[in-house]
Write a protein that holds these residues in place. Structure first.
Motif, PDB file in Angstrom:
ATOM      1  N   GLY A 198       0.818  -1.196   0.000  1.00 48.18           N
ATOM      2  CA  GLY A 198       0.000   0.000   0.000  1.00 48.18           C
ATOM      3  C   GLY A 198       0.849   1.242   0.000  1.00 48.18           C
ATOM      4  O   GLY A 198       2.070   1.184  -0.129  1.00 48.18           O
ATOM      5  N   PRO A 199       0.215   2.414   0.159  1.00 44.08           N
ATOM      6  CA  PRO A 199       0.947   3.676   0.011  1.00 44.08           C
ATOM      7  C   PRO A 199       2.168   3.794   0.909  1.00 44.08           C
ATOM      8  O   PRO A 199       3.151   4.399   0.533  1.00 44.08           O
ATOM      9  CB  PRO A 199      -0.122   4.726   0.372  1.00 44.08           C
ATOM     10  N   ASN A 200       2.132   3.204   2.118  1.00 45.88           N
ATOM     11  CA  ASN A 200       3.265   3.332   3.023  1.00 45.88           C
ATOM     12  C   ASN A 200       3.924   1.996   3.329  1.00 45.88           C
ATOM     13  O   ASN A 200       4.637   1.857   4.318  1.00 45.88           O
ATOM     14  CB  ASN A 200       2.799   3.983   4.337  1.00 45.88           C
ATOM     15  N   GLN A 201       3.669   0.984   2.510  1.00 44.79           N
ATOM     16  CA  GLN A 201       4.236  -0.327   2.755  1.00 44.79           C
ATOM     17  C   GLN A 201       4.902  -0.853   1.500  1.00 44.79           C
ATOM     18  O   GLN A 201       4.358  -0.731   0.409  1.00 44.79           O
ATOM     19  CB  GLN A 201       3.154  -1.315   3.182  1.00 44.79           C
ATOM     20  N   PRO A 202       6.067  -1.459   1.649  1.00 43.13           N
ATOM     21  CA  PRO A 202       6.688  -2.095   0.493  1.00 43.13           C
ATOM     22  C   PRO A 202       5.962  -3.379   0.160  1.00 43.13           C
ATOM     23  O   PRO A 202       5.296  -3.964   1.011  1.00 43.13           O
ATOM     24  CB  PRO A 202       8.118  -2.364   0.970  1.00 43.13           C
ATOM     25  N   PRO A 203       6.065  -3.861  -1.065  1.00 47.17           N
ATOM     26  CA  PRO A 203       5.459  -5.147  -1.404  1.00 47.17           C
ATOM     27  C   PRO A 203       6.132  -6.257  -0.630  1.00 47.17           C
ATOM     28  O   PRO A 203       7.281  -6.135  -0.205  1.00 47.17           O
ATOM     29  CB  PRO A 203       5.714  -5.275  -2.911  1.00 47.17           C
ATOM     30  N   PRO A 204       5.441  -7.367  -0.371  1.00 42.15           N
ATOM     31  CA  PRO A 204       6.051  -8.448   0.397  1.00 42.15           C
ATOM     32  C   PRO A 204       7.252  -9.028  -0.341  1.00 42.15           C
ATOM     33  O   PRO A 204       7.259  -9.133  -1.556  1.00 42.15           O
ATOM     34  CB  PRO A 204       4.909  -9.473   0.504  1.00 42.15           C
ATOM     35  N   ASP A 205       8.272  -9.382   0.422  1.00 39.61           N
ATOM     36  CA  ASP A 205       9.464  -9.947  -0.196  1.00 39.61           C
ATOM     37  C   ASP A 205       9.240 -11.419  -0.495  1.00 39.61           C
ATOM     38  O   ASP A 205       8.827 -12.175   0.368  1.00 39.61           O
ATOM     39  CB  ASP A 205      10.655  -9.782   0.746  1.00 39.61           C
ATOM     40  N   SER A 206       9.494 -11.814  -1.712  1.00 37.33           N
ATOM     41  CA  SER A 206       9.256 -13.193  -2.125  1.00 37.33           C
ATOM     42  C   SER A 206      10.539 -13.979  -2.272  1.00 37.33           C
ATOM     43  O   SER A 206      10.522 -15.072  -2.829  1.00 37.33           O
ATOM     44  CB  SER A 206       8.486 -13.205  -3.454  1.00 37.33           C
ATOM     45  N   ASP A 207      11.656 -13.443  -1.791  1.00 35.66           N
ATOM     46  CA  ASP A 207      12.937 -14.127  -1.908  1.00 35.66           C
ATOM     47  C   ASP A 207      13.570 -14.219  -0.532  1.00 35.66           C
ATOM     48  O   ASP A 207      14.247 -13.290  -0.087  1.00 35.66           O
ATOM     49  CB  ASP A 207      13.859 -13.382  -2.875  1.00 35.66           C
ATOM     50  N   PRO A 208      13.386 -15.331   0.171  1.00 35.99           N
ATOM     51  CA  PRO A 208      13.952 -15.446   1.516  1.00 35.99           C
ATOM     52  C   PRO A 208      15.476 -15.454   1.529  1.00 35.99           C
ATOM     53  O   PRO A 208      16.086 -15.240   2.562  1.00 35.99           O
ATOM     54  CB  PRO A 208      13.397 -16.789   2.014  1.00 35.99           C
ATOM     55  N   GLY A 209      16.118 -15.678   0.374  1.00 33.98           N
ATOM     56  CA  GLY A 209      17.568 -15.709   0.334  1.00 33.98           C
ATOM     57  C   GLY A 209      18.210 -14.373   0.051  1.00 33.98           C
ATOM     58  O   GLY A 209      19.448 -14.283   0.003  1.00 33.98           O
ATOM     59  N   ALA A 210      17.425 -13.312  -0.131  1.00 34.12           N
ATOM     60  CA  ALA A 210      17.989 -12.019  -0.520  1.00 34.12           C
ATOM     61  C   ALA A 210      18.952 -11.474   0.524  1.00 34.12           C
ATOM     62  O   ALA A 210      19.990 -10.904   0.181  1.00 34.12           O
ATOM     63  CB  ALA A 210      16.865 -11.024  -0.778  1.00 34.12           C
ATOM     64  N   ALA A 211      18.635 -11.631   1.810  1.00 36.69           N
ATOM     65  CA  ALA A 211      19.496 -11.079   2.853  1.00 36.69           C
ATOM     66  C   ALA A 211      20.858 -11.762   2.876  1.00 36.69           C
ATOM     67  O   ALA A 211      21.853 -11.158   3.285  1.00 36.69           O
ATOM     68  CB  ALA A 211      18.821 -11.203   4.212  1.00 36.69           C
ATOM     69  N   GLU A 212      20.927 -13.015   2.454  1.00 34.59           N
ATOM     70  CA  GLU A 212      22.186 -13.745   2.472  1.00 34.59           C
ATOM     71  C   GLU A 212      22.985 -13.579   1.181  1.00 34.59           C
ATOM     72  O   GLU A 212      24.112 -14.074   1.095  1.00 34.59           O
ATOM     73  CB  GLU A 212      21.916 -15.238   2.700  1.00 34.59           C
ATOM     74  N   HIS A 213      22.410 -12.929   0.197  1.00 34.48           N
ATOM     75  CA  HIS A 213      23.086 -12.777  -1.096  1.00 34.48           C
ATOM     76  C   HIS A 213      23.120 -11.298  -1.472  1.00 34.48           C
ATOM     77  O   HIS A 213      22.372 -10.827  -2.316  1.00 34.48           O
ATOM     78  CB  HIS A 213      22.375 -13.594  -2.172  1.00 34.48           C
ATOM     79  N   GLY A 214      23.988 -10.563  -0.796  1.00 30.74           N
ATOM     80  CA  GLY A 214      24.129  -9.145  -1.086  1.00 30.74           C
ATOM     81  C   GLY A 214      24.843  -8.914  -2.407  1.00 30.74           C
ATOM     82  O   GLY A 214      25.541  -9.784  -2.931  1.00 30.74           O
ATOM     83  N   VAL A 215      24.654  -7.716  -2.934  1.00 27.06           N
ATOM     84  CA  VAL A 215      25.264  -7.332  -4.206  1.00 27.06           C
ATOM     85  C   VAL A 215      25.889  -5.954  -4.041  1.00 27.06           C
ATOM     86  O   VAL A 215      25.217  -5.002  -3.628  1.00 27.06           O
ATOM     87  CB  VAL A 215      24.240  -7.320  -5.353  1.00 27.06           C
ATOM     88  N   ALA A 216      27.176  -5.846  -4.344  1.00 27.43           N
ATOM     89  CA  ALA A 216      27.871  -4.563  -4.349  1.00 27.43           C
ATOM     90  C   ALA A 216      27.919  -4.035  -5.778  1.00 27.43           C
ATOM     91  O   ALA A 216      27.570  -4.743  -6.726  1.00 27.43           O
ATOM     92  CB  ALA A 216      29.273  -4.722  -3.780  1.00 27.43           C
TER      93      ALA A 216
END
Length: 584
Positions: free
Chosen positions: A36-54
């Motif tokens: 919604g207007p003040n909420q990000p869409p739900p994250d559908s990738d549980p591995g994103a936090a473990e796979h950072g990108v520089a």
């Protein structure tokens, strides 16, 4: 069989379809919808936090990247994505800057090599294999950082400048400026290092010794680094977006921020007529995420990996999304589809029955469908009308297509594009899952230019880097991370070379009982680390410590010493016990 395919097509289309209400460029999300207007869409990738990108945020001269997933050497370009295992290498006259997040950067001097040992959300290990770097904590950050060398590691504790030089004779020199505070770890313990001080470390990784010295004067490399700091700090765009969005410093010179009545602050690029997002660049393959967009524009990081695009009264505009809440990096924010001969119909699995592949920038609140990780399995292709499905497909030049055979092998330019007609878009096959394209050698290249190997350092493939137990087990840093860490009181030093935490009671670290100081396996459970607030001070003689150093023949800034050389072991100091560490 035809009934089964028809049923699959109906289910697939229903999954893609979204209600359309009013003018799309002014359409907020439906009430009660995720995102919604003040909420990000739900994250559908549980591995994103473990796979950072520089990202490579600046280069000059000879700079290359050796890919961790394939060992291929690629010419570096600005905004090239980097993942754990990748190496950044500079040659003669080369300098590079890598941005890890909103606050953390590191810069390489000529003839240097840095390996990304670990790259997770808020957790970074930088391995220096050769040369000189400046690690810069530019803004307050809670990130856990370890800068590793073959013999010791350094943990930044607050904003400031952390310079590390690996000298040809094996000495490691650490210099702190601009308010920096850090902790240097060896296999037997650790020592604090304070702002405006320097430490020389020599010896084997099993038992290094150190000496405190006065910092050398700034050289051209550090002055260049300071000029980059000023450029980044002058940028206004970082203050307009979520702190999880990085790389926005590049937006200021190439566009303007305006206020949209529905979406709030949006960024409008200064581009010519006919321009569209995701229409100039190339698709490259990176570890974990797979196909990733690498734009040709100088600002092509944040607007292609965060937020959404739409076409409105200001032309094309980038909406960065909500200011609050967690936001994750994405390899691209587009919807893929196939169209054109050799076939049309519904296919299931990884088949590709189309001559061309196209993509559309996602508009605000349109659903994003990953093509990697657990959410990307399946790879279904279903019949859709692209114009009805994606709002930006209704905009002139909003759809970009190339021949399927060239995807990931050639750059996306006017010469390689193919134009889809209205009837083609009405009978397309939208991709819901993995993209069924093979990974070629060209897919791992960031540029069609050949990498220049002149002057790049020669390093061993099996180089091991020291890592402290405090970092490996997630041990706590000083309270507040890199926010407001306080310098501990100084303690006396008898002078000369010392070992970590000389014993003798008082402020010094004490030896653990025999058998308890074994290096721990990676991420094995360990007691929480207490940071010793004391530091070895060595006023020495002539303002440079308790020993004399002969000049080196190699100038500072390219991995050479900064006005010093090795000396015979001296100054003594008793051994101590401390936190176990190991080399990777």
């Amino acid at each position: 069989m035809k009934q089964v395919l028809a049923a699959i097509a109906m289910v697939g289309f229903a999954a893609f379809a979204q209600p359309q209400q009013g003018p799309w460029s002014e359409q907020p999300p439906l009430a009660g919808q995720p995102g919604g207007p003040n909420q990000p869409p739900p994250d559908s990738d549980p591995g994103a936090a473990e796979h950072g990108v520089a990202r490579i945020s600046f280069i000059t001269g000879n700079v290359s990247v050796r890919r961790g997933d394939s060992a291929d050497l690629s010419a570096a370009v600005v905004n090239a994505p980097l993942t754990a295992g990748d190496r950044v290498v500079t040659g003669d006259g080369g300098r590079a800057e890598v941005q890890l997040d909103y606050a953390n950067f590191f810069r390489l001097a000529p003839s240097s090599e840095v390996r990304l040992g670990e790259l997770q959300r808020g957790r970074y290990q930088i391995q220096i294999a050769a040369g000189s770097i400046v690690y810069r904590v530019l803004r307050d950050s809670n990130a856990q950082v370890e800068i590793s060398t073959p013999s010791i590691s350094l943990r930044p504790l607050r904003t400031g400048v952390y310079r590390v030089d690996l000298h040809p004779d094996g000495i490691t020199e650490i210099t702190l400026r601009n308010g920096a505070e850090g902790e240097v770890f060896g296999p037997r313990g650790s020592e604090p290092i304070h702002n405006n001080s320097a430490m020389m470390v020599r010896g084997s990784a099993d038992d290094p010794e150190f000496q405190m010295t006065t910092p050398a004067a700034e050289d051209d490399f550090e002055r260049w680094s300071a000029s980059r700091d000023q450029t980044l700090l002058r940028a206004a765009s970082p203050g307009r977006v979520n702190r999880d969005i990085y790389g926005t410093e590049d937006l200021d010179p190439y566009g303007r921020w305006v206020n949209d009545g529905v979406y709030g602050p949006v960024w409008v690029p200064a581009v010519g007529p006919g321009w569209a997002p995701y229409a100039c660049g190339r698709w490259v393959w990176i570890d974990y995420y797979g196909w990733t967009w690498l734009g040709c524009e100088p600002w092509a990081w944040a607007p292609y990996h965060f937020g959404r695009w739409y076409f409105g009264a200001f032309g094309w505009a980038w909406w960065p999304g909500p200011v609050y809440g967690g936001v994750f990096w994405r390899p691209a924010l587009v919807g893929f589809f196939g169209w054109g001969a050799p076939g049309f119909g519904v296919s299931v699995g990884f088949g590709w029955g189309f001559a061309n592949i196209g993509w559309v920038p996602l508009a605000p609140y349109e659903r994003f469908r990953p093509w990697w990780g657990p959410a990307g399995y399946g790879g279904a292709v279903v019949n859709v009308n692209v114009v009805s499905l994606y709002r930006n497909a209704r905009v002139a030049n909003g759809v970009t297509s190339i021949r399927a055979a060239e995807f990931g092998r050639a750059g996306v330019t006017p010469a390689t594009m193919v134009r889809a007609s209205a009837s083609d878009l009405a009978r397309a096959g939208a991709v819901n899952g993995r993209l069924p394209f093979p990974v070629a050698r060209e897919s791992r290249q960031f540029s069609s230019a050949r990498p220049n190997t002149a002057g790049i350092p020669r390093t061993a493939e099996n180089t091991r880097f020291f890592s402290s137990a405090a970092f490996r087990t997630g041990g706590a840093m000083r309270a507040g991370g890199v926010r407001g860490a306080e310098a501990g009181p100084a303690r006396a030093n008898p002078g000369g070379w010392q070992r970590m935490n000389p014993a003798g009671g008082g402020a010094g670290w004490q030896r653990f009982p025999a058998g308890e100081n074994r290096p721990a396996p990676r991420y094995a459970p360990q007691p929480q680390v207490r940071i010793n607030p004391s530091i070895v001070q060595n006023p020495g003689s002539q303002g440079r410590g308790g020993y004399s150093r002969a000049p080196f023949s190699v100038p500072r800034g390219g991995g050479a010493p900064r006005g010093g050389g090795s000396a015979p072991r001296g100054g003594g100091g008793s051994r101590s016990s401390g936190h176990g560490g190991h080399r990777q």
